[in-house]
Scaffold this motif. Sequence first.
Motif, PDB file in Angstrom:
ATOM      1  N   GLU A 161       0.813  -1.218   0.000  1.00 25.41           N
ATOM      2  CA  GLU A 161       0.000   0.000   0.000  1.00 25.41           C
ATOM      3  C   GLU A 161       0.845   1.266   0.000  1.00 25.41           C
ATOM      4  O   GLU A 161       0.490   2.269  -0.610  1.00 25.41           O
ATOM      5  N   ASP A 162       1.985   1.243   0.661  1.00 21.52           N
ATOM      6  CA  ASP A 162       2.815   2.445   0.784  1.00 21.52           C
ATOM      7  C   ASP A 162       3.886   2.546  -0.305  1.00 21.52           C
ATOM      8  O   ASP A 162       4.732   3.431  -0.256  1.00 21.52           O
ATOM      9  N   TYR A 163       3.827   1.687  -1.303  1.00 20.50           N
ATOM     10  CA  TYR A 163       4.815   1.726  -2.385  1.00 20.50           C
ATOM     11  C   TYR A 163       4.664   3.015  -3.183  1.00 20.50           C
ATOM     12  O   TYR A 163       3.562   3.424  -3.547  1.00 20.50           O
ATOM     13  N   GLN A 164       5.769   3.665  -3.456  1.00 22.08           N
ATOM     14  CA  GLN A 164       5.767   4.882  -4.263  1.00 22.08           C
ATOM     15  C   GLN A 164       6.706   4.669  -5.447  1.00 22.08           C
ATOM     16  O   GLN A 164       7.914   4.541  -5.263  1.00 22.08           O
ATOM     17  N   PRO A 165       6.177   4.650  -6.658  1.00 28.26           N
ATOM     18  CA  PRO A 165       7.037   4.424  -7.822  1.00 28.26           C
ATOM     19  C   PRO A 165       7.958   5.614  -8.085  1.00 28.26           C
ATOM     20  O   PRO A 165       7.673   6.740  -7.687  1.00 28.26           O
ATOM     21  N   ILE A 207       5.795   7.666 -13.070  1.00 28.73           N
ATOM     22  CA  ILE A 207       4.397   7.321 -13.325  1.00 28.73           C
ATOM     23  C   ILE A 207       4.219   7.222 -14.834  1.00 28.73           C
ATOM     24  O   ILE A 207       4.608   8.128 -15.571  1.00 28.73           O
ATOM     25  N   GLY A 266      -4.691   5.248  -9.249  1.00 30.64           N
ATOM     26  CA  GLY A 266      -3.425   5.940  -9.065  1.00 30.64           C
ATOM     27  C   GLY A 266      -3.514   7.371  -8.570  1.00 30.64           C
ATOM     28  O   GLY A 266      -2.532   8.115  -8.660  1.00 30.64           O
ATOM     29  N   THR A 295      -3.684   8.640  -5.493  1.00 30.86           N
ATOM     30  CA  THR A 295      -2.755   8.867  -4.385  1.00 30.86           C
ATOM     31  C   THR A 295      -1.316   8.746  -4.859  1.00 30.86           C
ATOM     32  O   THR A 295      -0.472   9.577  -4.502  1.00 30.86           O
ATOM     33  N   ALA A 296      -1.024   7.757  -5.677  1.00 31.89           N
ATOM     34  CA  ALA A 296       0.345   7.562  -6.165  1.00 31.89           C
ATOM     35  C   ALA A 296       0.808   8.766  -6.985  1.00 31.89           C
ATOM     36  O   ALA A 296       1.937   9.250  -6.807  1.00 31.89           O
ATOM     37  N   ARG A 320       1.323  11.779  -4.548  1.00 32.84           N
ATOM     38  CA  ARG A 320       2.581  11.660  -3.788  1.00 32.84           C
ATOM     39  C   ARG A 320       3.787  11.922  -4.692  1.00 32.84           C
ATOM     40  O   ARG A 320       4.728  12.601  -4.313  1.00 32.84           O
ATOM     41  N   TYR A 321       3.754  11.369  -5.871  1.00 34.44           N
ATOM     42  CA  TYR A 321       4.848  11.532  -6.826  1.00 34.44           C
ATOM     43  C   TYR A 321       5.043  13.011  -7.179  1.00 34.44           C
ATOM     44  O   TYR A 321       6.146  13.543  -7.083  1.00 34.44           O
ATOM     45  N   ASP A 337      -6.714  13.160   1.517  1.00 40.11           N
ATOM     46  CA  ASP A 337      -6.878  11.909   0.778  1.00 40.11           C
ATOM     47  C   ASP A 337      -8.104  11.170   1.305  1.00 40.11           C
ATOM     48  O   ASP A 337      -8.327  11.114   2.511  1.00 40.11           O
TER      49      ASP A 337
END
Length: 171
Positions: A19-23, A26, A61, A63-64, A67-68, A146
């Motif tokens: 869940e907390d993975y941040q690429p 994108i 995506g 949230t991802a 964050r990115y 969020d």
Amino acid sequence: MATFTRDTEIFRNEDMLREDYQPDSITAREDEISTYMAALQPIVNGAQPRNIFLYGKTGVGKTAVSRYLLKQLQRDTKQYDDVELSVCWLNCTNLSSSYQVAVNLVNQLRPADDQISTTGYPQQRVFDILYEELDQIGGTVLLVLDEIDHIGSDDEILYEIPRARANGYLS
């Protein structure tokens, strides 16, 4: 012989499922990212950004990407001496009212030994405390709420915060 051994053939990077993975980058969201960046660009120019409301199905995506982009924005604004940027991120999943969101924002902005109670204040007083905290931070403060849809129909905070400066609550 061991019962459990490492299996390296199913996943190249199992952390990507967390869940907390941040690429690091994108893909397949270029149009959305471009629109999002245009709304945030005024910050770099020393101006007030636009309000941004992201909506869409779970898992697409939002949230991802947020964050990115905010990580990139924080990194990029450090090169400008006249840009002060703070980001306050609050996940509203377990909150059910504007009051709870405001209390949690206040407590996120304050040190641990100066938190306010989650009950006992009139709602406007909590908003006033929030505005005091935001004014003390200064510069541009981005509030990311969020999963704000979890608070249901008590969405007063979505009207209160964007109008705070115009109503004389923030300087």
